[in-house]
Design a protein around this motif. Structure first.
Motif, PDB file in Angstrom:
ATOM      1  N   UNK A 180       0.703  -1.075   0.037  1.00 56.89           N
ATOM      2  CA  UNK A 180       0.058   0.047  -0.111  1.00 56.89           C
ATOM      3  C   UNK A 180       0.687   1.068  -0.016  1.00 56.89           C
ATOM      4  N   UNK A 181       1.970   1.346   0.852  1.00 53.11           N
ATOM      5  CA  UNK A 181       2.785   2.328   0.820  1.00 53.11           C
ATOM      6  C   UNK A 181       3.564   2.596  -0.184  1.00 53.11           C
ATOM      7  N   UNK A 182       3.872   1.708  -1.088  1.00 51.69           N
ATOM      8  CA  UNK A 182       4.584   1.697  -2.405  1.00 51.69           C
ATOM      9  C   UNK A 182       3.658   2.179  -3.526  1.00 51.69           C
ATOM     10  N   UNK A 183       2.172   1.795  -3.505  1.00 48.71           N
ATOM     11  CA  UNK A 183       1.211   2.275  -4.238  1.00 48.71           C
ATOM     12  C   UNK A 183       1.017   3.631  -4.305  1.00 48.71           C
ATOM     13  N   UNK A 184       0.900   4.243  -2.804  1.00 46.98           N
ATOM     14  CA  UNK A 184       0.664   5.409  -2.731  1.00 46.98           C
ATOM     15  C   UNK A 184       1.831   6.375  -3.153  1.00 46.98           C
ATOM     16  N   UNK A 185       2.887   5.738  -3.166  1.00 47.89           N
ATOM     17  CA  UNK A 185       4.289   6.808  -3.695  1.00 47.89           C
ATOM     18  C   UNK A 185       4.034   7.017  -5.208  1.00 47.89           C
ATOM     19  N   UNK A 186       3.342   5.951  -5.883  1.00 47.67           N
ATOM     20  CA  UNK A 186       3.553   6.172  -7.280  1.00 47.67           C
ATOM     21  C   UNK A 186       2.156   6.424  -7.820  1.00 47.67           C
ATOM     22  N   UNK A 187       1.178   6.432  -7.051  1.00 44.51           N
ATOM     23  CA  UNK A 187      -0.185   6.763  -7.928  1.00 44.51           C
ATOM     24  C   UNK A 187      -0.835   7.310  -6.738  1.00 44.51           C
ATOM     25  N   UNK A 188      -2.142   8.154  -7.143  1.00 43.26           N
ATOM     26  CA  UNK A 188      -3.143   8.442  -6.228  1.00 43.26           C
ATOM     27  C   UNK A 188      -4.410   7.681  -6.363  1.00 43.26           C
ATOM     28  N   UNK A 189      -4.253   6.786  -7.091  1.00 45.89           N
ATOM     29  CA  UNK A 189      -5.604   5.646  -7.333  1.00 45.89           C
ATOM     30  C   UNK A 189      -5.953   5.113  -6.191  1.00 45.89           C
ATOM     31  N   UNK A 190      -7.331   5.321  -5.786  1.00 43.16           N
ATOM     32  CA  UNK A 190      -7.884   4.866  -4.351  1.00 43.16           C
ATOM     33  C   UNK A 190      -7.438   3.421  -4.228  1.00 43.16           C
TER      34      UNK A 190
END
Length: 228
Positions: free
Chosen positions: A65-75
């Motif tokens: 989740x942390x890595x996703x948030x660093x690369x995109x603002x997708x919910x």
């Protein structure tokens, strides 16, 4: 809507994908954290929501989740059997937009997916107006959602930025807890109160301004404009 389903159990993924497809979702299935991150390269690949199971074989779901948030603002909606409040707070603090506990009702899951996609599509807690807010050494750039202090960029999660932007639009004015939760989290869920406290503490620490956000006991919070 395109949806990224991150689930290592193929049977669970197949059943859920079928339900989602019947409700109009175009589902991409990732079986691991690495597959999910690759699917999101370079900028979310057009996904409307990420449905993230935390029990993954290769990486901890919170780390993903942390890595996703660093690369995109997708919910991101986390899905897990961990029902304790501390786990929910940790997930939300990493940037997740919602948290669903197994076993869940399919109707509730669908409602949550639609809710996060709606509120992130229209999210603007600062209420428009100026493109940037300057408060002493702190600069809040609304279009790019970037915050800097003395010229150095401070990395904030989505909700940390939204909370700061809301308070900064009216320095010195007390925002009631219920109002903040409604405008930033778009919910009246009582458990969000603890999450609000966590986000306030995190902002104070990250900005290195412990006195920036003042707690008004029994009411809420206000931003104390720093000296120029």
């Amino acid at each position: 809507m395109r949806l990224l389903l991150v689930e290592d159990d193929n049977h669970v993924a197949a059943a859920l994908s079928a339900v989602l497809a019947r409700h109009g979702f175009d589902v991409t299935h990732a079986r691991s954290g690495e597959e999910a991150l690759q699917a999101l390269v370079p900028e979310g690949d057009g996904f409307g929501v990420v449905l993230l199971d935390l029990g993954l074989p290769d990486q901890d779901g919170y780390e993903v989740c942390s890595k996703i948030r660093k690369r995109t603002s997708t919910p991101v909606i986390m899905v897990t059997a961990r029902s304790d409040v501390r786990s929910r707070i940790h997930g939300l603090n990493l940037g997740a937009d919602d948290y669903v506990v197994k076993p869940y009702d399919t109707g509730e899951l669908l409602a949550r997916i639609h809710a996060v996609s709606r509120r992130t599509a229209h999210e603007d807690p600062a209420g428009g107006g100026d493109d940037a807010l300057r408060l002493g050494a702190m600069l809040i750039e609304l279009p790019t959602r970037q915050v800097s202090v003395d010229g150095s960029v401070v990395q904030l999660t989505r909700k940390e930025f939204d909370l700061l932007a809301l308070l900064a639009q009216r320095p010195g004015v007390v925002f009631r807890r219920e109002q903040i939760i409604s405008e930033v989290w778009r919910t009246s869920w009582e458990g969000t109160g603890r999450t609000l406290e966590v986000h306030v503490a995190s902002l104070r620490a990250k900005l290195r301004m412990p006195a920036l956000i003042e707690t008004v006991r029994g009411v809420g919070y206000r931003l104390v404009a720093p000296a120029s």
